[in-house]
Design an enzyme around this catalytic site. Structure first.
Site, mmCIF file in Angstrom:
data_model
loop_
_atom_site.group_PDB
_atom_site.id
_atom_site.type_symbol
_atom_site.label_atom_id
_atom_site.label_comp_id
_atom_site.label_asym_id
_atom_site.label_seq_id
_atom_site.Cartn_x
_atom_site.Cartn_y
_atom_site.Cartn_z
ATOM 1 N N ASP A 1 0.829 -1.201 0.000
ATOM 2 C CA ASP A 1 0.000 0.000 0.000
ATOM 3 C C ASP A 1 0.869 1.259 0.000
ATOM 4 O O ASP A 1 1.992 1.258 0.511
ATOM 5 C CB ASP A 1 -0.889 -0.041 1.249
ATOM 6 C CG ASP A 1 -1.911 1.066 1.296
ATOM 7 O OD1 ASP A 1 -2.741 1.126 0.375
ATOM 8 O OD2 ASP A 1 -1.885 1.854 2.254
ATOM 9 N N GLU B 1 1.689 0.248 -4.868
ATOM 10 C CA GLU B 1 0.676 1.226 -5.258
ATOM 11 C C GLU B 1 1.323 2.594 -5.465
ATOM 12 O O GLU B 1 1.810 3.205 -4.514
ATOM 13 C CB GLU B 1 -0.418 1.333 -4.185
ATOM 14 C CG GLU B 1 -1.489 2.342 -4.543
ATOM 15 C CD GLU B 1 -2.355 2.763 -3.368
ATOM 16 O OE1 GLU B 1 -3.509 3.165 -3.591
ATOM 17 O OE2 GLU B 1 -1.869 2.695 -2.216
#
Length: 647
Positions: free
Chosen positions: A359, A388
């Site tokens: 993330d 990400e």
């Protein structure tokens, strides 16, 4: 008894005694501990394995006043190299070296306190269940199904509420409350996911989020080694991984190195003065912290690459809290850095992972992220990690991929990044009217940017995800455009990811972009649902058609070497028609997008270099065959997917 026989008997006795002594000595060094003792409040990682390339292990020990203790270990092959105290007296960090001679087993760590009393903690080293090379990551042959676990299926209502946790109650009418989906709910529906044609699943995080609100999404972890009991147990997580493995499918774990939840257990007693960023600000205001306190932050991710970025902007990017309820972890603290790396490896081994999705990749310290990814890939050379990077600029996406030659010399060690640029380009291209610089030409030129990537086929592309409006919403409820978007991205030299519910046209029209609505419950996942997408009961004709369409394309893609590895050739759009081909020696797949509402005769002479003249091709949706000659009739707006393979 003759003399020779007597000598033989004496020799046998001596050898037997010697063997027993040797065996006893070996057992003394490595035999399992008969009495397991757990006197210490926390030991992390909770266990480890033998046989890693990196033989170093650092244990975090948390216990009242443990910082004053002296630690001892007596186990063959394991050395206590160094002990570190922390700023808090309630922590101790132990540096261990686990040599190649160490064997699996349990041993005691003895802590001698100042008052001469002892605390004993039993620790276990396990044998690894498979070799490092057998951890095979996701790649361009895979199709990934992204799931928000709380919203997919509730198999065990008994774990919907757990006493003692801060957020209580189930309310399926509230998009930000918990709805009860769990790990067993995913496991129970693997047949559905596999039959659709997916080869991997990526569930959003399922580690505990003991937060007063918003705990369902999983990104505010309050213990990095504990599964949220509302999702199930560690055994439930392992069962999901095992069931996937038995189907030759992969489990991708969503991890967070940038931040934790404000209610993480260590926030009550931080080990070092720099364990989290802006820690002094937090500690000064801890009694009045209301999750709205402003912490200096800068979400301009370009500061990671910007030649002209100010120190202030760089600091705000790396150190600023993502939100005030998610403390920003300081990976420049060497103990924090080691903790995060070991935690990732612990989960790879525990679950037999087929990949990690990291993330908010650009937000932590970027040198640490290079070390983090490098440490994992050094242990698992065939593994995959995707980061990400929410950027629409291909230059920024390319910066983070391993092998890209960056001006600052940075090497990320990251195999895959996320293609937000292509996602937006596809949506814009299909929504716009055709012109010389709009519509399909944007899609064509978006793919033409692949020259900037070190390995385009290792980038992850997607129509939408858990943080943005559903693709059906983004395309204004146009079913044909939605099919064109899905079929196109499934033909690209990429790793495709599809969000759960896309196959049944889930939307967020009532409030576009609202996270609670984007993450709507999957129909049929709860007892009493009147619509069941797993069985098809109650679905509209449009929903059933989309489900079948995606299933057909995915299952063809599953066995198509041309799509997985083939050469990509595309032709600039003319008159609202865009042709892309994937080519190997034994297979050619042709994808045609026609944005015209009327029937078009496509002149095939322009595509002579594909070598298809006179060949028979099959339409993978309709199963109809055609001979590639002078022209092809396109029956109005939509996608056509043709293959030289026999269906």
């Amino acid at each position: 008894m003759n003399l020779a026989l007597k000598h033989i008997l004496i020799l046998f006795v001596l050898i037997n005694v010697s063997c027993k002594r040797t065996l006893a000595e070996e057992q003394d060094a490595t035999a399992p501990v008969t009495e397991i003792q757990n006197d210490i409040e926390k030991v992390e990682p909770p266990h480890w394995w033998i046989g890693f390339k990196n033989q170093d292990l650092q244990l975090l020990i948390k216990h009242p006043n443990i910082g004053k203790a002296t630690a001892k270990i007596n186990y063959a092959g394991v050395s206590l190299v160094k002990t570190h105290t922390a700023d808090s007296p309630n922590y101790l960090f132990l540096d261990l070296e686990i040599s190649e001679t160490a064997k699996a087993g349990q041993f005691n760590i003895t802590f001698q306190l100042k008052d001469d009393s002892e605390l004993i903690q039993t620790y276990e080293l396990k044998s690894r269940e498979k070799s490092a090379e057998d951890y095979i990551g996701f790649n361009s042959s895979d199709a990934i199904y992204l799931i928000t676990p709380d919203r997919f299926a509730n198999a065990n209502p008994e774990n919907d509420e757990v006493k003692g946790l801060l957020q209580q109650g189930i309310d399926r009418t509230d998009g930000y409350a918990r709805h009860g989906g769990d790990l067993q709910g995913i496991t129970n529906h693997l047949d559905y996911i596999e039959n659709l044609g997916f080869t991997a699943i990526w569930p959003c995080p399922v580690l505990i989020n003991d937060m007063p609100k918003g705990s369902y999404h999983g990104y505010a972890m309050t213990d990095f080694y504990k599964v949220d009991p509302r999702f199930g147990t560690l055994e439930d997580y392992k069962k999901l991984a095992s069931e996937l493995d038995s189907r030759d499918m992969k489990l991708i774990m969503d991890q967070v190195a940038n931040h934790c939840g404000l209610e993480h257990w260590w926030m009550k007693d931080l080990p070092f003065k720099d364990w989290v960023n802006y820690q002094e600000n937090y500690e000064k205001n801890i009694d009045n912290w209301d999750n709205k306190t402003t912490i200096t932050s800068n979400h301009r991710r370009t500061s990671n690459q910007d030649l002209y970025a100010s120190k202030k902007d760089n600091e705000g990017m790396t150190d600023g809290w993502f939100v005030s309820s998610m403390p920003d972890l300081n990976q420049r603290n060497p103990f924090m850095a080691k903790y995060i790396i070991q935690n990732s490896i612990w989960w790879v081994e525990t679950l037999g992972l087929g990949g990690i999705r990291q993330d908010t990749y650009p937000y932590p310290d970027k040198d640490f992220m290079s070390n983090w990814a490098g440490s994992i890939m050094a242990e698992y050379p065939n593994f995959s990690i995707v980061g990400e990077e929410w950027s629409y600029n291909p230059l920024l996406i390319a910066y983070w991929q391993d092998g890209h030659k960056n001006a600052d010399g940075y090497d990320s060690n990251l195999k895959s990044t996320m293609d937000f640029a292509m996602q937006r380009t596809i949506v814009e291209a299909l929504n716009e009217e055709e012109s010389w610089d709009k519509g399909l030409i944007k899609m064509y030129e978006g793919l033409a940017n692949d020259f900037v990537y070190a390995s385009p086929k290792d980038i992850m592309v997607f129509p939408d995800n858990h943080d943005m409006s559903r693709i059906f919403t983004q395309l204004d409820g146009n079913i044909t455009n939605t099919k064109m978007a899905l079929s196109y991205l499934l033909m690209l030299p990429r790793i495709p990811q599809i969000y759960y519910g896309t196959e049944i046209l889930m939307d967020d029209f009532d409030k576009p972009g609202d996270h609670g609505l984007i993450r709507t419950d999957f129909p049929g996942g709860w007892e009493g649902d009147t619509v069941n997408a797993f069985t098809g009961e109650g679905l509209s004709n449009d929903q059933k058609d989309m489900q079948l369409y995606l299933k057909t394309v995915l299952n063809y893609r599953k066995s198509s070497k041309a799509i997985h590895q083939g050469k990509t050739i595309h032709f600039a759009p003319i008159n609202g028609i865009y042709v892309l081909a994937r080519v190997t020696d034994n297979e050619t797949v042709v994808h045609i997008i026609n944005k015209n509402e009327t029937t078009q005769d496509l002149d095939l002479s322009r595509f002579e270099e594909l070598g298809l003249s006179g060949k028979s091709l099959s339409n993978i949706i309709t199963k109809e065959t055609m001979i590639w000659n002078s022209s092809l009739k396109l029956e109005g707006k939509g996608s056509t997917i043709l293959t030289t393979k026999t269906l």
